[in-house]
Write a protein that holds these residues in place. Structure first.
Motif, PDB file in Angstrom:
ATOM      1  N   VAL A 132       0.306  34.105  26.433  1.00 28.50           N
ATOM      2  CA  VAL A 132       0.798  32.969  27.215  1.00 28.50           C
ATOM      3  C   VAL A 132       1.574  32.068  26.266  1.00 28.50           C
ATOM      4  O   VAL A 132       1.007  31.535  25.307  1.00 28.50           O
ATOM      5  CB  VAL A 132      -0.363  32.195  27.865  1.00 28.50           C
ATOM      6  N   LEU A 133       2.855  31.922  26.513  1.00 38.75           N
ATOM      7  CA  LEU A 133       3.722  31.110  25.659  1.00 38.75           C
ATOM      8  C   LEU A 133       4.269  29.947  26.479  1.00 38.75           C
ATOM      9  O   LEU A 133       4.876  30.157  27.532  1.00 38.75           O
ATOM     10  CB  LEU A 133       4.874  31.960  25.115  1.00 38.75           C
ATOM     11  N   VAL A 134       4.058  28.721  25.994  1.00 36.45           N
ATOM     12  CA  VAL A 134       4.552  27.554  26.719  1.00 36.45           C
ATOM     13  C   VAL A 134       5.499  26.744  25.836  1.00 36.45           C
ATOM     14  O   VAL A 134       5.528  26.910  24.629  1.00 36.45           O
ATOM     15  CB  VAL A 134       3.395  26.668  27.234  1.00 36.45           C
ATOM     16  N   GLU A 135       6.246  25.859  26.479  1.00 38.40           N
ATOM     17  CA  GLU A 135       7.360  25.150  25.855  1.00 38.40           C
ATOM     18  C   GLU A 135       8.307  26.153  25.194  1.00 38.40           C
ATOM     19  O   GLU A 135       8.650  26.053  24.020  1.00 38.40           O
ATOM     20  CB  GLU A 135       6.876  24.092  24.857  1.00 38.40           C
ATOM     21  N   THR A 136       8.751  27.094  26.015  1.00 43.38           N
ATOM     22  CA  THR A 136       9.694  28.106  25.542  1.00 43.38           C
ATOM     23  C   THR A 136      11.109  27.556  25.441  1.00 43.38           C
ATOM     24  O   THR A 136      11.937  28.088  24.695  1.00 43.38           O
ATOM     25  CB  THR A 136       9.702  29.303  26.504  1.00 43.38           C
ATOM     26  N   PHE A 137      11.419  26.527  26.234  1.00 44.91           N
ATOM     27  CA  PHE A 137      12.738  25.883  26.287  1.00 44.91           C
ATOM     28  C   PHE A 137      13.819  26.805  26.831  1.00 44.91           C
ATOM     29  O   PHE A 137      15.013  26.541  26.642  1.00 44.91           O
ATOM     30  CB  PHE A 137      13.174  25.350  24.914  1.00 44.91           C
ATOM     31  N   VAL A 138      13.442  27.893  27.498  1.00 44.18           N
ATOM     32  CA  VAL A 138      14.443  28.833  28.007  1.00 44.18           C
ATOM     33  C   VAL A 138      14.340  28.948  29.523  1.00 44.18           C
ATOM     34  O   VAL A 138      13.313  28.633  30.128  1.00 44.18           O
ATOM     35  CB  VAL A 138      14.297  30.239  27.378  1.00 44.18           C
ATOM     36  N   GLU A 139      15.432  29.438  30.133  1.00 47.15           N
ATOM     37  CA  GLU A 139      15.461  29.641  31.570  1.00 47.15           C
ATOM     38  C   GLU A 139      14.690  30.905  31.951  1.00 47.15           C
ATOM     39  O   GLU A 139      14.456  31.790  31.127  1.00 47.15           O
ATOM     40  CB  GLU A 139      16.902  29.738  32.061  1.00 47.15           C
ATOM     41  N   GLU A 140      14.351  30.988  33.242  1.00 49.27           N
ATOM     42  CA  GLU A 140      13.592  32.133  33.740  1.00 49.27           C
ATOM     43  C   GLU A 140      14.347  33.442  33.548  1.00 49.27           C
ATOM     44  O   GLU A 140      13.744  34.500  33.348  1.00 49.27           O
ATOM     45  CB  GLU A 140      13.274  31.921  35.219  1.00 49.27           C
ATOM     46  N   CYS A 141      15.667  33.375  33.589  1.00 52.81           N
ATOM     47  CA  CYS A 141      16.485  34.586  33.478  1.00 52.81           C
ATOM     48  C   CYS A 141      16.579  35.114  32.043  1.00 52.81           C
ATOM     49  O   CYS A 141      17.109  36.204  31.806  1.00 52.81           O
ATOM     50  CB  CYS A 141      17.882  34.331  34.030  1.00 52.81           C
ATOM     51  N   TYR A 142      16.076  34.366  31.067  1.00 55.60           N
ATOM     52  CA  TYR A 142      16.158  34.799  29.676  1.00 55.60           C
ATOM     53  C   TYR A 142      15.368  36.098  29.500  1.00 55.60           C
ATOM     54  O   TYR A 142      14.192  36.187  29.850  1.00 55.60           O
ATOM     55  CB  TYR A 142      15.598  33.719  28.754  1.00 55.60           C
ATOM     56  N   ASP A 143      15.998  37.112  28.953  1.00 51.27           N
ATOM     57  CA  ASP A 143      15.402  38.447  28.842  1.00 51.27           C
ATOM     58  C   ASP A 143      14.696  38.608  27.501  1.00 51.27           C
ATOM     59  O   ASP A 143      15.331  38.580  26.444  1.00 51.27           O
ATOM     60  CB  ASP A 143      16.486  39.507  29.011  1.00 51.27           C
ATOM     61  N   VAL A 144      13.364  38.775  27.557  1.00 53.04           N
ATOM     62  CA  VAL A 144      12.596  38.970  26.327  1.00 53.04           C
ATOM     63  C   VAL A 144      12.142  40.421  26.176  1.00 53.04           C
ATOM     64  O   VAL A 144      11.452  40.752  25.215  1.00 53.04           O
ATOM     65  CB  VAL A 144      11.359  38.043  26.282  1.00 53.04           C
ATOM     66  N   SER A 145      12.529  41.277  27.119  1.00 54.46           N
ATOM     67  CA  SER A 145      12.005  42.642  27.143  1.00 54.46           C
ATOM     68  C   SER A 145      12.370  43.431  25.884  1.00 54.46           C
ATOM     69  O   SER A 145      11.576  44.251  25.414  1.00 54.46           O
ATOM     70  CB  SER A 145      12.504  43.379  28.384  1.00 54.46           C
ATOM     71  N   HIS A 146      13.561  43.189  25.318  1.00 52.31           N
ATOM     72  CA  HIS A 146      13.938  43.930  24.109  1.00 52.31           C
ATOM     73  C   HIS A 146      13.188  43.423  22.881  1.00 52.31           C
ATOM     74  O   HIS A 146      13.101  44.132  21.871  1.00 52.31           O
ATOM     75  CB  HIS A 146      15.452  43.855  23.876  1.00 52.31           C
ATOM     76  N   HIS A 147      12.644  42.226  22.963  1.00 52.10           N
ATOM     77  CA  HIS A 147      11.822  41.712  21.865  1.00 52.10           C
ATOM     78  C   HIS A 147      10.388  42.245  21.953  1.00 52.10           C
ATOM     79  O   HIS A 147       9.727  42.437  20.931  1.00 52.10           O
ATOM     80  CB  HIS A 147      11.787  40.186  21.890  1.00 52.10           C
ATOM     81  N   PHE A 148       9.930  42.455  23.195  1.00 56.38           N
ATOM     82  CA  PHE A 148       8.547  42.901  23.407  1.00 56.38           C
ATOM     83  C   PHE A 148       8.558  44.100  24.356  1.00 56.38           C
ATOM     84  O   PHE A 148       8.146  44.000  25.517  1.00 56.38           O
ATOM     85  CB  PHE A 148       7.704  41.760  23.976  1.00 56.38           C
ATOM     86  N   PRO A 149       9.009  45.253  23.873  1.00 55.14           N
ATOM     87  CA  PRO A 149       9.165  46.431  24.746  1.00 55.14           C
ATOM     88  C   PRO A 149       7.848  46.990  25.276  1.00 55.14           C
ATOM     89  O   PRO A 149       7.854  47.731  26.262  1.00 55.14           O
ATOM     90  CB  PRO A 149       9.867  47.448  23.838  1.00 55.14           C
ATOM     91  N   ASP A 150       6.735  46.642  24.645  1.00 55.83           N
ATOM     92  CA  ASP A 150       5.428  47.145  25.090  1.00 55.83           C
ATOM     93  C   ASP A 150       4.795  46.247  26.145  1.00 55.83           C
ATOM     94  O   ASP A 150       3.678  46.505  26.582  1.00 55.83           O
ATOM     95  CB  ASP A 150       4.470  47.276  23.899  1.00 55.83           C
ATOM     96  N   HIS A 151       5.501  45.190  26.529  1.00 54.27           N
ATOM     97  CA  HIS A 151       4.960  44.220  27.480  1.00 54.27           C
ATOM     98  C   HIS A 151       5.864  44.068  28.703  1.00 54.27           C
ATOM     99  O   HIS A 151       7.088  44.182  28.602  1.00 54.27           O
ATOM    100  CB  HIS A 151       4.828  42.833  26.829  1.00 54.27           C
ATOM    101  N   ASP A 152       5.254  43.798  29.845  1.00 51.43           N
ATOM    102  CA  ASP A 152       5.970  43.242  30.993  1.00 51.43           C
ATOM    103  C   ASP A 152       5.957  41.732  30.828  1.00 51.43           C
ATOM    104  O   ASP A 152       5.044  41.173  30.180  1.00 51.43           O
ATOM    105  CB  ASP A 152       5.278  43.631  32.293  1.00 51.43           C
ATOM    106  N   ASN A 153       6.953  41.054  31.391  1.00 47.01           N
ATOM    107  CA  ASN A 153       6.974  39.595  31.220  1.00 47.01           C
ATOM    108  C   ASN A 153       7.176  38.885  32.553  1.00 47.01           C
ATOM    109  O   ASN A 153       7.840  39.383  33.459  1.00 47.01           O
ATOM    110  CB  ASN A 153       8.042  39.183  30.211  1.00 47.01           C
TER     111      ASN A 153
END
Length: 336
Positions: free
Chosen positions: A59-80
């Protein structure tokens, strides 16, 4: 009237070893809740990214990013699952933002619950995962601090009221479930813990009031109770929730979760339903340098399951016989 023996069956939940696939292959669930103070710089740091990716749920908070920001390539083993940070002014960065990363092996056990509540993500964790009687609702949230510009356009002066509404909505929709509440609440609760006494329901007034259902059973390096802290404690009283910071194995001292030149405090929490609290094997506050907030790390037990035992008991019950009504009246009159 006469008495007769009546037999009833009841069920009692107990805990036994979970021999199922989840309990054997994954005996525990590792969870981190962290105010990361901006996502961009953290995912560009290999060590920090590896640390976040090591958890089953992050659980990450105060990300400062929009919902559309794609983190999947940073965390390929996770759904987000994401909730957008909000723009509080025309200038400057966004504020808030919540992302929950879930390891892909958990996919079959996790369902995203759509809500209308800002800065809140709700995931339903299947009862098959924990082998519990009820499903588990994991709520990840960021509560902007008191006095934040966020509240200038909000319907409330404290986002904990929104959290309260969210839980009530879930109760109306899903009825019975366990709760896991994670995130930065910006609430300081001192050493207080909610203590629900079913025989004495009293209104919450002040945490120092002798009439409040609160007791100093937690350890904490932060002894301050602020207004948001009172509201969080009120929430815990209303929904029978247990604060794990400073209340069990791993965080015996109640470590600060916010450490900066401006002061130290405990504002980041792991809170669960009281009846689910024994599933938290360990809670600790990790020491990291990437943010002024420290990660709150919890380990949940998956190696045991709730089983339902049937119990039989009997007692005498008086049964009214209409044909003997006159006899009963005469008996009462003669006793007089």
């Amino acid at each position: 009237a006469k008495s007769r023996s009546v037999t009833y069956n009841s069920t009692v939940s107990t805990s036994t070893v979970n021999a199922d696939v989840v309990g054997s292959e994954h005996p525990a669930l590792s969870v981190v809740s962290w105010n990361i103070d901006g996502l961009h710089s953290k995912v560009s740091d290999g060590d920090c990214k590896a640390y976040i990716g090591s958890f089953d749920i992050a659980v990450l908070v105060e990300t400062f990013v929009e919902e559309c920001y794609d983190v999947s390539h940073h965390f390929p083993d996770h759904d987000n699952h994401a909730c957008s940070a909000v723009k509080l002014s025309h200038q400057g960065r966004r504020s808030g933002g919540v992302i929950v990363l879930v390891k892909k092996w958990l996919k079959q056990y996790v369902e995203k619950i759509d809500t209308v509540y800002d800065q809140i993500i709700v995931l339903k964790l299947s009862k098959q995962l924990f082998q519990t009687t009820y499903d588990v609702m994991l709520i990840a949230t960021y509560v902007p601090p008191q006095g934040s510009k966020y509240y200038e356009n909000a319907e409330t002066n404290c986002h904990l009221e929104t959290l309260d509404s969210c839980i009530l909505h879930l109760m109306e929709t899903f009825h019975d479930f366990h709760l896991i509440l994670l995130g930065d609440m910006n609430a300081r609760t001192g050493r207080l813990q909610a203590s629900v006494d079913e025989d004495s329901v009293l209104p919450f007034t002040d945490p120092l009031s002798p009439n409040s259902l609160l007791c100093e059973t937690r350890n904490s390096q932060d002894t301050v109770v602020n207004d948001f802290g009172k509201m969080l404690l009120d929430l815990c009283l209303c929904f029978d929730l247990h604060i794990h910071n400073g209340a069990g194995e791993g965080d015996g001292d109640g470590q600060y979760t916010y450490v900066s030149e401006h002061g130290n405090s405990v504002v980041d929490y792991c809170i669960t339903s009281a009846e689910f609290s024994d599933r938290v094997q360990n809670l600790s506050v990790a020491q990291r340098v990437e943010s002024v907030h420290m990660p709150v790390v919890a380990t949940f037990d998956l190696a045991h399951k709730d089983t339902v035992e049937e119990q039989t008991f009997s007692y005498d019950k008086f049964v009214w016989q209409a044909e003997k009504a006159e006899e009963f009246v005469q008996q009462v009159l003669s006793d007089e």
